[in-house]
Design an enzyme around this catalytic site. Structure first.
Site, short mmCIF file in Angstrom:
data_model
loop_
_atom_site.label_atom_id
_atom_site.label_comp_id
_atom_site.label_asym_id
_atom_site.label_seq_id
_atom_site.Cartn_x
_atom_site.Cartn_y
_atom_site.Cartn_z
N VAL A 11 -20.11 -27.60 14.68
CA VAL A 11 -18.69 -27.50 14.32
C VAL A 11 -18.50 -26.55 13.13
O VAL A 11 -17.65 -25.64 13.16
CB VAL A 11 -18.10 -28.91 14.01
CG1 VAL A 11 -16.65 -28.80 13.56
CG2 VAL A 11 -18.21 -29.81 15.24
N LYS A 88 -15.30 -38.22 14.01
CA LYS A 88 -14.62 -39.34 14.66
C LYS A 88 -15.09 -40.68 14.14
O LYS A 88 -14.31 -41.61 13.95
CB LYS A 88 -14.91 -39.35 16.18
CG LYS A 88 -14.62 -38.13 16.96
CD LYS A 88 -15.52 -36.93 16.77
CE LYS A 88 -16.98 -37.03 17.04
NZ LYS A 88 -17.49 -36.35 18.19
N GLY A 170 -24.33 -27.95 22.91
CA GLY A 170 -23.68 -28.42 21.67
C GLY A 170 -22.55 -29.39 21.91
O GLY A 170 -21.70 -29.57 21.06
N GLU A 173 -23.45 -35.74 20.88
CA GLU A 173 -23.65 -36.21 19.51
C GLU A 173 -25.13 -36.12 19.15
O GLU A 173 -26.00 -36.04 20.04
CB GLU A 173 -23.21 -37.68 19.40
CG GLU A 173 -21.73 -37.90 19.64
CD GLU A 173 -20.86 -37.12 18.67
OE1 GLU A 173 -20.94 -37.36 17.47
OE2 GLU A 173 -20.09 -36.25 19.12
N LYS A 188 -12.44 -42.19 19.28
CA LYS A 188 -11.28 -41.35 19.56
C LYS A 188 -10.09 -42.19 20.04
O LYS A 188 -8.93 -41.88 19.76
CB LYS A 188 -11.65 -40.29 20.59
CG LYS A 188 -12.67 -39.28 20.06
CD LYS A 188 -13.33 -38.49 21.17
CE LYS A 188 -14.32 -37.48 20.61
NZ LYS A 188 -15.13 -36.85 21.65
N1 HSE Z 1 -19.95 -35.50 21.63
C1 HSE Z 1 -18.56 -35.26 21.70
C2 HSE Z 1 -18.16 -35.09 23.15
C3 HSE Z 1 -18.22 -34.04 20.90
O1 HSE Z 1 -19.05 -34.91 23.98
O2 HSE Z 1 -16.99 -35.18 23.47
C4 HSE Z 1 -16.76 -33.78 20.73
O3 HSE Z 1 -16.13 -34.79 20.00
#
Ligand code: HSE
Length: 389
Positions: A11, A88, A170, A173, A188
């Site tokens: 990020v 998050k 990427g 997590e 989320k």
């Molecule tokens: N690991 C999270 C996803 C990254 O795959 O949505 C974005 O928040």
């Protein structure tokens, strides 16, 4: 505006890349555990230097995790620096204290990048909520699990191989079990519901079931029935009560949400006058998530930031969300009978080692409680809620 970037991973590097073309946003420091590795004169390993630097207006938190992210965010807000975060986990766990600290010092605390990746979701949710009572939010909010399900449905891809691809891109997590088991979607969900309902939705009260146990046989069964399985975060508010879940759902193949491919997300709200609104875009990845952070930064720089506010006292009603569920077990054991007997409308043998329980309409709290009592006995069980329009 002078900015310090905390973290230079997926990020942080996306933010740095995008801001290079935006003169109003000047990244003057980058916090990194090994500054020499960055080969950048802005790199430092000292957060204290950043927080004590009166020139820095804003801190972008992109290190992830709870500690030291929580301490850094609080220290920055208390020092009167704006904070923009993509984190998050820390936002869902500590939203109340961050919002309070921001209000006390007059700084902004913005979280667009926490939910829905690059989708302009949080600010649009705030826009919708300033006119309407928002009665529900739902969506596909984890790019990694959608990437896995999409590829398994499309060409029978192997779970582990697609997960490795999502990690390389990427999306995943640091510990991808947060994606696969629903923790990330749950964070989320809590953030989105809090913004939508204007009252704190504690993440710990949201039951979750991820995608870890879905098998090729489950996918073949869905395809035969003309269904697609997606991982949904769902929250509802009626009057002063709320309920939320993270769980797999079964959708007819023609539904909009069923068509969401790869790492894309869809976030949806229901408002009293606007009806249903759906937002679609890339939910994970360096540049989409970086883009959401940069939008927040520009809002702060131009004085257009909207502070998060939630002052309604809401009560959790665990069975407010109701639905019919499918549960796939390996056998009709005593534990399964005890857990699902009272909820089952029909038990169906579906080949060796596959037993399907079709429930009637049940409260999600009741269903998830039954699942947790049976899960030790049958750890590979899989559940999904039917989406009925
Ligand atoms: N690991 C999270 C996803 C990254 O795959 O949505 C974005 O928040």
């Amino acid at each position: 505006m002078k900015i310090a970037l905390l973290g230079f991973g997926t990020v942080g590097s996306g933010v740095e890349k995008i801001t290079r073309g935006i003169p109003a946003l000047d990244i003057v420091k980058i916090l990194h555990r090994k500054p020499a590795k960055l080969n950048d004169s802005r790199a430092t390993s000292s957060f204290d230097d950043i927080v004590a630097d009166g020139e820095i207006d804003c801190v972008v938190e992109a290190i992830g995790g709870i500690h030291p992210a929580r301490e850094y965010i609080l220290a920055a807000l208390e020092a009167g620096k704006h904070v923009v975060t993509a984190n998050k986990a820390v936002t869902a766990a500590h939203m109340g204290e961050f919002v309070q600290a921001a209000a006390a010092s007059g700084a902004c605390f913005l979280v667009e990048a926490t939910s829905g990746g690059g989708i302009p979701w949080i600010k649009n949710l705030q826009r919708a909520a300033r006119i309407d009572e928002i009665t529900g939010v739902h969506g596909i909010v984890n790019g990694t699990s959608n990437f896995i399900l999409y590829n398994m449905f499309k060409d029978g891809a192997d779970f582990a191989a697609v997960l490795a691809e999502a990690q390389a891109l990427g999306y995943a997590e640091a510990d991808p079990s947060a994606d696969i088991d629903g923790d990330d979607a749950r964070n989320k969900c809590a953030i989105s519901a809090t913004v939508a309902f204007k009252g704190l939705v504690p993440v710990s009260l949201i039951p979750q079931f991820g995608i870890r146990t879905i098998t090729k046989a489950d996918i073949d069964w869905c395809i035969q029935q003309g269904l697609v399985c997606k991982l949904f975060a769902t929250a509802r508010c009626e009057g002063e009560t709320w309920c939320a879940t993270v769980e797999p759902v079964l959708l007819p193949a023609g539904e909009l949400e069923a068509a969401v491919p790869r790492n894309y997300n869809v976030t949806c709200l229901t408002g009293a006058t606007i009806g249903d609104l759906k937002f679609y875009g890339q939910g994970a990845g360096s540049l989409p998530t970086g883009n959401a952070i940069v939008q927040d930064l520009l809002d702060i720089a131009s004085g257009e930031a909207w502070p998060l506010t939630f002052d309604r006292a809401l009560t959790h009603e665990p069975n407010l969300l109701k639905g019919r569920y499918l549960i796939r077990l390996s056998a009709r054991t005593a534990a399964a009978e005890a857990a699902f007997g009272p909820l089952a409308e029909r038990w169906e043998e579906d080949g060796p080692g596959r037993l399907l329980v079709h429930t009637g309409t049940v409260g999600s709290g009741e269903l998830h409680r039954a699942v947790s009592t049976c899960r030790q006995d049958d750890p590979g069980l899989w559940i999904a809620r039917w989406i009925e329009r």
